[in-house]
Design a protein around this motif. Sequence first.
Motif, PDB file in Angstrom:
ATOM      1  N   GLU A   1     -74.032 -89.004  37.500  1.00 36.09           N
ATOM      2  CA  GLU A   1     -74.775 -89.237  36.252  1.00 36.09           C
ATOM      3  C   GLU A   1     -76.221 -89.639  36.555  1.00 36.09           C
ATOM      4  OE1 GLU A   1     -72.981 -92.098  33.646  1.00 36.09           O
ATOM      5  OE2 GLU A   1     -74.165 -91.348  31.948  1.00 36.09           O
ATOM      6  N   GLU A   2     -76.384 -90.519  37.532  1.00 31.70           N
ATOM      7  CA  GLU A   2     -77.742 -90.949  37.898  1.00 31.70           C
ATOM      8  C   GLU A   2     -78.555 -89.770  38.434  1.00 31.70           C
ATOM      9  OE1 GLU A   2     -76.541 -95.589  39.003  1.00 31.70           O
ATOM     10  OE2 GLU A   2     -76.559 -94.067  40.580  1.00 31.70           O
TER      11      GLU A   2
ATOM     12  N   TYR B   1     -78.269 -86.552  37.852  1.00 36.87           N
ATOM     13  CA  TYR B   1     -78.651 -85.572  36.824  1.00 36.87           C
ATOM     14  C   TYR B   1     -79.633 -86.180  35.813  1.00 36.87           C
ATOM     15  CZ  TYR B   1     -74.932 -82.701  38.760  1.00 36.87           C
ATOM     16  OH  TYR B   1     -74.160 -81.963  39.616  1.00 36.87           O
ATOM     17  N   THR B   2     -79.362 -87.435  35.432  1.00 34.68           N
ATOM     18  CA  THR B   2     -80.225 -88.046  34.414  1.00 34.68           C
ATOM     19  C   THR B   2     -81.637 -88.252  34.963  1.00 34.68           C
ATOM     20  OG1 THR B   2     -78.275 -89.192  33.644  1.00 34.68           O
ATOM     21  CG2 THR B   2     -80.363 -89.975  32.773  1.00 34.68           C
TER      22      THR B   2
ATOM     23  N   GLU C   1     -83.673 -85.185  35.388  1.00 35.07           N
ATOM     24  CA  GLU C   1     -83.712 -84.404  34.124  1.00 35.07           C
ATOM     25  C   GLU C   1     -82.878 -83.129  34.244  1.00 35.07           C
ATOM     26  OE1 GLU C   1     -87.894 -84.099  34.135  1.00 35.07           O
ATOM     27  OE2 GLU C   1     -88.183 -85.855  32.851  1.00 35.07           O
ATOM     28  N   GLY C   2     -81.720 -83.270  34.870  1.00 34.44           N
ATOM     29  CA  GLY C   2     -80.775 -82.147  34.948  1.00 34.44           C
ATOM     30  C   GLY C   2     -81.134 -81.101  35.987  1.00 34.44           C
TER      31      GLY C   2
ATOM     32  N   VAL D   1     -70.597 -84.508  34.109  1.00 33.26           N
ATOM     33  CA  VAL D   1     -71.524 -85.364  33.369  1.00 33.26           C
ATOM     34  C   VAL D   1     -72.159 -84.546  32.246  1.00 33.26           C
ATOM     35  CG1 VAL D   1     -73.755 -86.561  33.592  1.00 33.26           C
ATOM     36  CG2 VAL D   1     -72.068 -86.720  35.433  1.00 33.26           C
ATOM     37  N   GLU D   2     -72.318 -85.161  31.081  1.00 32.83           N
ATOM     38  CA  GLU D   2     -73.033 -84.477  30.008  1.00 32.83           C
ATOM     39  C   GLU D   2     -74.456 -85.039  29.951  1.00 32.83           C
ATOM     40  OE1 GLU D   2     -71.156 -84.481  26.158  1.00 32.83           O
ATOM     41  OE2 GLU D   2     -72.995 -83.682  25.245  1.00 32.83           O
ATOM     42  N   TYR D   3     -75.426 -84.142  30.008  1.00 27.07           N
ATOM     43  CA  TYR D   3     -76.824 -84.579  29.919  1.00 27.07           C
ATOM     44  C   TYR D   3     -77.556 -83.600  29.004  1.00 27.07           C
ATOM     45  CZ  TYR D   3     -81.706 -85.412  31.170  1.00 27.07           C
ATOM     46  OH  TYR D   3     -83.054 -85.657  31.113  1.00 27.07           O
ATOM     47  N   ASN D   4     -78.179 -84.125  27.968  1.00 22.48           N
ATOM     48  CA  ASN D   4     -78.904 -83.296  26.994  1.00 22.48           C
ATOM     49  C   ASN D   4     -78.048 -82.142  26.474  1.00 22.48           C
ATOM     50  OD1 ASN D   4     -81.231 -84.670  26.682  1.00 22.48           O
ATOM     51  ND2 ASN D   4     -82.498 -83.329  27.993  1.00 22.48           N
TER      52      ASN D   4
ATOM     53  N   TYR E   1     -72.644 -80.933  33.439  1.00 23.93           N
ATOM     54  CA  TYR E   1     -72.971 -80.733  34.862  1.00 23.93           C
ATOM     55  C   TYR E   1     -71.762 -81.130  35.708  1.00 23.93           C
ATOM     56  CZ  TYR E   1     -77.831 -80.402  33.379  1.00 23.93           C
ATOM     57  OH  TYR E   1     -79.003 -80.015  32.770  1.00 23.93           O
TER      58      TYR E   1
END
Length: 642
Positions: free
Chosen positions: A508-509, A511-512, A515-516, A529-532, A536
């Motif tokens: 998570e860290e 990707y976040t 910014e993916g 992980v879900e980002y925006n 991912y």
Amino acid sequence: MFSLNGSSFTNNSLSGVSRCLTQSSRRGVSGPMVVVAAVNSNGKPGDRNVSVLVENSMKESAAAPVEKEIKSTVTGGVGDVYGEDSATEDQSITPWTLSVASGYSLLRNPHYNKGLAFSEKERDSHYLRGLLPPVVVNHDLQVKKMMNNLRQYEVPLQRYIAMMDIQEMNERLYYKLLMDNVEELLPIVYTPTVGEACQKYGSIFRRPQGLFISLKEKGKINEVLKNWPERKIQVIVVTDGERILGLGDLGCQGMGIPVGKLSLYTALGGIRPSACLPITIDVGTNNEDLLNDEFYIGLRQRRARGQEYAELFDEFMYAVKQNYGEKVLIQFEDFANHNAFDLLAKYGTSHLVFNDDIQGTASVVLAGLMAALQLVGGTLSEHTFLFLGAGEAGTGIAELIALEMSKQTGIPLEETRKKIWMLDSKGLIVNSRMESLQHFKRPWAHDHEPVKDLVNAVKSIKPTVLIGSSGAGRTFTKEVVQAMATFNEKPIIFALSNPTSQSECTAEEAYTWSEGRAIFASGSPFAPVEYNGKIYASGQANNAYIFPGFGLGLIISGAIRVHDDMLLAASEALAEQVSQENFEKGLIYPPFTNIRKISANIAAKVAAKAYELGLATRLPEPANLVAYAESCMYSPAYRSYR
Ligand SMILES: NC(=O)C1=CN([C@@H]2O[C@H](COP(=O)(O)OP(=O)(O)OC[C@H]3O[C@@H](n4cnc5c(N)ncnc54)[C@H](OP(=O)(O)O)[C@@H]3O)[C@@H](O)[C@H]2O)C=CC1
Ligand SMILES: CC(=O)C(=O)O
Ligand SMILES: [Mg+2]
């Protein structure tokens, strides 16, 4: 009363236990055969011959040279491991014999127990009537039930304990469970849960697994190996427990690691469970908590070092070769680096040894990099690498990357190494530190002013690839990942340290904070992980992808030594298994669900390399090595007992 290998038995002495057969009558029996030490008429085990000199244990192998004189009274021939054939009358021997397991003992024998899956016919012919409830169920239903049961436990350690119980109760059920549910159960029998299990091994200890060889056994290791019930050993995973994952010195409780690694050898690589031997060498521990823990299972003393350690290890290595021949693979696992490099160098020329942390990790990371290049572009030598952690894993990976770059470009190794930078606990490894550096760090000292911390090293070196091999959790901070993302469109970030608590950053860290954009993989698994609004999935950069197939390749080719080119071959084989569909999800490793196919491909490439290098002894070379590797793999399917 009847006679078995010269010992007298009453039928009574065998009732309710194994029904033993004489040498002549056991031929033609295809029931569940177990090797047992015969019991004499007084009900006591026969004497052991403790000083047998053997030249080789494997009937099919050529005689291994006796490299060290061991005091001997019996000179057994090839295959006469236990001195049975050539002992004179005044000498005592180990009275091993075969028996057909049946009845109550069959249900208690994990190799052969099938639980409720015993057929009606088997219940009749193997004295099982009444010992089981009437229902007969199949293997699949047993797996379904066990998975339901396992999922009731919310605490991963409880699942681990339940899995170990199944392994001790019904081996084929254990392996089918693991193989059919590999993604779900790998984090239980392997990292991260196995780490916690080792930390608490004394408290959760039920039945011993593997072989414990402590300083108390010095001078008797040959005899200790003979206590193990199996003779045809193909793979040994051995630790001394000093660097268990990133959890430090866990002493004798490190046994969870060889046990877990060998479960993977079977489930992922298809090596027969009976051919696998987990070993812990207990030379003490410097872990004060364990020394003061009333439940600690190991020697309660500080670690032996120097000559005392070397002598014990030497005795162990020669005893292994004498008992199991020169083609037994000895995998060194989770030794501290001050021993790991020396042991590999010392025994690399006399034994078939492989250090998983140095070599297996190198191969898996190189495979991930080869795959990652498909996503980011460029060749290996066009990238710049920065490692946090310059120990076994870090320098092992670095060396294999440099070797591959050199092979690809023809540039000398000394030059390709310059594309790789490393930090240890004292900062960037630079030439001005050369005098004080351990030998394995020296090739990585380059010209640069001293840099103390990672973030400044990242800003100065501007790596395209950042690799965490420090065992220090949460060291890839937001600032570090953001810096990587400022000068890389797609920063490649590996957080290799295990277990999850020691991972340099979470998925998570990564990707976040990027910014993916990060291409991320970690030693222990992370959930997607879900980002925006996008999902991912990250890969697991763990040597578990390599060692099972690598070992299988050595075994099927009868390799006598490990060579770096075999590691490169394994990396290529693994990288080739990453599909377009995997790439589209950002994955640089294929899913573990296909691991048996992956292992067969790795085994085939490793074996092919062994043949090419003249290191293979199993001749002629099979025409189709992938098919051959698959055909050699153990299947946990139940066998029918006559
Ligand atoms: N994913 C995988 O397949 C594998 C993962 N690993 C993991 O890698 C980790 C390291 O293993 P290994 O290489 O064998 O261990 P080592 O002890 O050999 O090396 C650790 C290195 O990290 C350095 N280090 C420790 N803490 C810090 C810190 N805070 N900042 C900078 N450097 C630091 C040490 O520095 P110094 O030398 O100065 O003490 C040393 O160079 C473990 O967590 C292990 O689980 C290992 C093998 C396989
Ligand atoms: C995976 C492994 O071998 C380790 O972390 O030590
Ligand atoms: Mg390891």
